[in-house]
Design a protein around this motif. Structure first.
Motif, PDB file in Angstrom:
ATOM      1  N   HIS A  20       0.838  -1.241   0.107  1.00  0.00           N
ATOM      2  CA  HIS A  20      -0.125   0.074  -0.136  1.00  0.00           C
ATOM      3  C   HIS A  20       0.807   1.230  -0.013  1.00  0.00           C
ATOM      4  CE1 HIS A  20      -3.381   2.440   2.184  1.00  0.00           C
ATOM      5  NE2 HIS A  20      -2.957   2.943   0.956  1.00  0.00           N
ATOM      6  N   ALA A  30      -1.457  -0.116  -4.952  1.00  0.00           N
ATOM      7  CA  ALA A  30      -0.729  -1.177  -4.268  1.00  0.00           C
ATOM      8  C   ALA A  30       0.385  -1.956  -5.063  1.00  0.00           C
ATOM      9  CB  ALA A  30      -2.130  -2.463  -4.606  1.00  0.00           C
ATOM     10  N   LEU A 180      -6.719  -2.184   0.558  1.00  0.00           N
ATOM     11  CA  LEU A 180      -5.562  -1.106   0.802  1.00  0.00           C
ATOM     12  C   LEU A 180      -6.077  -0.419   2.128  1.00  0.00           C
ATOM     13  CD1 LEU A 180      -4.937   0.233  -2.697  1.00  0.00           C
ATOM     14  CD2 LEU A 180      -3.582  -1.318  -1.018  1.00  0.00           C
TER      15      LEU A 180
END
Length: 194
Positions: A20, A30, A180
């Motif tokens: 993240h 990502a 995330l």
């Protein structure tokens, strides 16, 4: 060099990161490319530069008299592109916020320049570097990068060749997918605060 070969070079050098990440744009992703890692091995940097030089149209390669890169990210790949093309390589830098040639570097009117970056995302830095090069009287005839992250939207005003196009999704802070949102963001880029 095929796309899978290029990605293998990035993975082998741990330059393609997954997690993240908070990007310098303020968006989240990502995936993150740390091109400095893929270029820290001289043999790998040379292989990538030869592949990128080979991806340029042959007629264009014959015209290039100089390679110029923006500091910092483009310095290594620019140097290796100079080697691959058999021409001198130099860089522009921003000591006061605007790109300029320094350190005794000079271009001549009539020089045909290839501007080389490591990664192009929006194209802003590339356009700023091109402007500084053209202010010397040299002509930027093309641009090249290891990676195009623009999704094909970067307009540099000259023909643009990238070794690979990677279009990882990015998200605004209020649009994060659950995977995330569940993890803390890391800011790995060169503009990260220590």
């Amino acid at each position: 060099m095929q796309e899978d070969d290029v990605l293998a070079e990035f993975r082998a050098s741990k330059a393609l990161l997954e997690g993240h990440f908070l990007l310098s744009s303020g968006r989240h992703s990502a995936h993150y490319l740390q091109c400095a890692r893929v270029l820290m091995n001289p043999e790998r940097a040379g292989r990538l530069a030869v592949a990128l030089a080979s991806a340029l149209p042959r007629e264009l390669r014959r015209q290039i008299t100089r390679v110029v890169s923006p500091a910092m990210g483009g310095v290594i790949i620019g140097h290796e592109m100079g080697r691959a093309l058999g021409v001198e390589a130099m860089f522009v830098e921003r000591p006061t916020g605007t790109f300029e040639l320094r350190r005794g570097f000079a271009l001549e009117p009539g020089d045909k320049v290839l501007m080389v970056e490591d990664v192009v995302t929006t194209g802003l830095s590339s356009r700023e570097a091109i402007k500084a090069i053209e202010e010397t009287g040299a002509e930027v005839i093309a641009a090249a990068a290891l990676v195009d992250r623009s999704g094909g939207t970067a307009d540099l005003g000259v023909p643009f060749t990238a070794l690979i196009a990677l279009n990882f999704p990015t998200y605004a802070p209020d649009e994060l997918p659950p995977e995330l949102a569940a993890t803390e963001a890391v800011k790995p880029g060169s503009r990260a605060k220590p």
